[in-house]
Design a protein around this motif. Structure first.
Motif, PDB file in Angstrom:
ATOM      1  N   ILE A 114       0.806  -1.276  -0.143  1.00 53.52           N
ATOM      2  CA  ILE A 114       0.058  -0.001   0.000  1.00 53.52           C
ATOM      3  C   ILE A 114       0.849   1.163  -0.058  1.00 53.52           C
ATOM      4  O   ILE A 114       0.509   2.446  -0.118  1.00 53.52           O
ATOM      5  N   VAL A 144       0.658   3.189  -3.410  1.00 53.68           N
ATOM      6  CA  VAL A 144      -0.626   4.146  -3.577  1.00 53.68           C
ATOM      7  C   VAL A 144       0.032   5.679  -3.503  1.00 53.68           C
ATOM      8  O   VAL A 144      -0.832   6.555  -4.221  1.00 53.68           O
ATOM      9  N   VAL A 145       0.885   6.077  -2.623  1.00 54.80           N
ATOM     10  CA  VAL A 145       1.123   7.257  -2.625  1.00 54.80           C
ATOM     11  C   VAL A 145       2.078   7.603  -3.613  1.00 54.80           C
ATOM     12  O   VAL A 145       2.767   6.969  -4.147  1.00 54.80           O
ATOM     13  N   ASP A 146       1.775   8.942  -4.284  1.00 59.04           N
ATOM     14  CA  ASP A 146       2.412   9.327  -5.261  1.00 59.04           C
ATOM     15  C   ASP A 146       4.001   9.380  -4.842  1.00 59.04           C
ATOM     16  O   ASP A 146       4.232   9.727  -3.645  1.00 59.04           O
TER      17      ASP A 146
END
Ligand SMILES: Nc1ncnc2c1ncn2[C@@H]1O[C@H](COP(=O)(O)OP(=O)(O)OP(=O)(O)O)[C@@H](O)[C@H]1O
Ligand SMILES: [Mg+2]
Lengths: 252, 302
Positions: A53, A56-58
């Motif tokens: 996960i 998921v962060v840029d």
């Protein structure tokens, strides 16, 4: 015991900032592994790398290997969606879906897994809520919005939602940090109850909590894993001076 | 405590200017009512439901214009909605961070193009294209459906709806993008952690979270389509008819006012046009008020 996760040389970045550095660690099956360390040392980032996960962060990036039952979850052929169905996560801040009812929250993951039969869903929802020690408090208002629950109840709802799809591993990022002592005690009890069936990795700021619930403990500092051992050894007989300083409250 | 002279002057002036807005609206409403008195007195409610528009014999009915206005706007919405939502999803969820600002800017610049330019483009590029390629194909294969019956002449309801849809896409897309951006990462991550695909996160978390705000965005777009005059006048055909065919020419309230006001010679004719304006004002006000209410409620909830 078998090794559920084998983590080798794991690094993670946010842009140019490296949040965790060269972590190598084994997670035992059906054990509870605690991750402790001062704020900002990379505990959250570490567990977020275990179910993909983090990406998921840029601008986030990962290198290294995380072997789930011997297969690298970061290999090119591995699908993050399937990884996340096998490795569930409970976040630091309770985050039940606000547009869904209590029931729908727990059922959300089941429907994704193609379970369509109404009574099968209802049974699983009930069982998951019971396992999360929430059933008695919500059984009369299953179709009320999840946001009508207290913070502690919402967090147990998130646990129910996570275990409903029967992941093999449950990652918990400070699941009790926003909760009062009674709710915290219930969640700790819950971890004891469910650990026979799941492998649990729990991040915590609370040393007593780590000592109470975990079998293994890893101590992180500035993105590095300083020490990893049986919890009883870490707390009674730490090898590294920095670990000792931290658990005795001399810094952190 | 006494306010300094400067503060008092500013306060006085801004109060005056603010009240002038309210006064202006009140004056507009009053003038519209007063101007349409003659027509309301002559035709009553029949004005809303009759279809004759005959300046020579001074018989006026507004139905074809109300029909043209609402139907062209509905067509615009049907075309614009999926495209706008697609753009908004792209900009808020899918596009690489680096290109988002420039694409957003381009979308917003579309809203700044003067409508006469859309009209010219519509008339010289889109209408011939519709007439030569799109409408003949539609009428060949779906001609038995009344919607696609009739002679493909290019200008008409379909052309009006398409040009309007292009003009409202920037509005709906940029508001929807703002609404999607207010969905907290926390909930999207919860979805990912459950094993949702990107599309499932968008459809099961982002959309439900944005429902009332999206309704507002849609209605603001619709409101804009209702009142748009210039471009639609150039391509809709300007014939007050009610037809089931998308190819048939139609006429909107804004267009008929713009086209006929200068040549309206009799008092009743002028009054009927003003009553049309009153109707348009009422429809637009209702849509915009409801839309703004929905959008602002969404922002407060966040
Ligand atoms: N989204 C982000 N963008 C950039 N840097 C980040 C981001 N999230 C975390 N970091 C940085 O990565 C490092 C590790 O953060 P992380 O959240 O993993 O720490 P933590 O041990 O969980 O801290 P805490 O105990 O406060 O939750 C920190 O230096 C932090 O500033
Ligand atoms: Mg953290």
């Amino acid at each position: 015991m078998a090794k559920k996760l084998v983590i080798e040389h794991l690094n993670a970045w946010f842009g140019a900032v490296q949040a965790i550095k060269d972590i190598t660690i084994d997670i035992e099956e059906n054990g509870v592994t605690a991750v402790i360390g001062p704020s900002g040392c990379g505990k959250t980032t570490f567990v977020r790398c275990l179910n993909r996960i983090h990406e998921v962060v840029d601008s986030a990036r990962v290198s290294g290997r995380v072997m789930l039952d011997g297969i690298d979850i970061y290999s090119k052929t591995s699908d993050p969606v399937l990884v996340r169905r096998r490795i569930g996560m409970v976040f630091q801040k309770p985050n039940p879906f606000p547009t869904m009812s209590i029931f729908e929250n727990v059922a959300a993951g089941l429907k994704l897994n193609g379970i369509k039969k109404k009574d099968r869903i209802a049974d699983t929802v009930e069982q998951s809520l019971k396992n999360a020690a929430l059933w008695d408090e919500v059984k009369d208002k299953l179709f009320k919005p999840a946001t009508t629950l207290s913070g502690g109840q919402q967090q147990r709802l998130c646990i129910a939602r996570t275990i409903a799809i029967e992941p093999e591993i449950v990652l918990m990022d400070e699941p009790a940090s926003a909760l009062d002592p009674i709710s915290t005690a219930r969640i700790e009890e819950l971890i004891q109850q469910i650990k026979e069936r799941y492998t649990i990795v729990i991040v915590t700021h609370n040393m007593q909590q780590a000592a109470r619930v975990s079998d293994y403990t890893g101590f992180f500092l500035l993105g590095e894993l300083i020490e990893f051992n049986r919890t009883s050894d870490i707390f009674t007989n730490p090898i590294d001076k920095r670990t000792e300083d931290y658990i005795t409250g001399r810094f952190g | 405590m006494k306010l300094a002279t400067g503060d008092r002057t500013i306060r006085f002036l801004s109060t005056v200017f603010a009240s002038m807005i309210l006064l202006l609206i009140a004056v507009i409403v009053y003038e519209l009512f007063k101007g349409s008195e003659l027509s309301i007195g002559r035709f009553g409610l029949k004005f809303l439901v009759t279809t004759t528009w005959d300046p020579v014999n001074e018989v006026f009915g507004a139905l074809p214009f109300i029909f043209g206005t609402i139907v062209s706007s509905v067509i615009a919405l049907i075309i614009a909605l999926p495209i706008s939502i697609g753009i908004a999803v792209f900009l808020s969820e899918l596009a690489p961070q680096a290109i988002r600002p420039s694409v957003s800017l381009m979308i917003e610049l579309l809203a700044a193009i003067p409508s006469i330019i859309y009209g010219l483009w519509g008339l010289f590029v889109m209408v011939p294209f519709l007439q030569m390629y799109v409408e003949p194909v539609l009428s060949r294969y779906f001609g038995s459906i009344p919607l696609f019956g009739g002679v493909p002449i290019g200008v008409g309801m379909l052309a009006g709806g398409i040009i309007l849809s292009i003009m409202i896409i920037p509005t709906i897309a940029s508001i929807s993008r703002d609404i999607f951006n207010t969905v907290p990462m926390l909930y999207k991550e919860a979805g990912f952690a459950l094993g949702m695909t990107r599309w499932e996160v968008i459809s099961k978390i982002v959309f439900p979270h944005s429902r009332s705000g999206l309704t507002g965005a849609v209605m603001l777009g619709f409101g804009r389509a209702l009142g748009e005059t210039m471009a639609v006048t150039m391509v809709i055909g300007n014939a007050p008819s009610i037809s089931a065919s998308l190819f048939a020419p139609s006429y909107t309230i804004a267009s008929v006012i713009a086209n006929e006001f200068t040549e309206a010679t009799t008092k009743l004719y002028v009054s009927s046009l003003i009553e049309l304006a009153l109707i348009l004002f009422a429809i637009s006000m209702v849509f915009n008020a409801v839309a703004r209410l929905l959008v602002s409620r969404e922002r407060i909830v966040q």
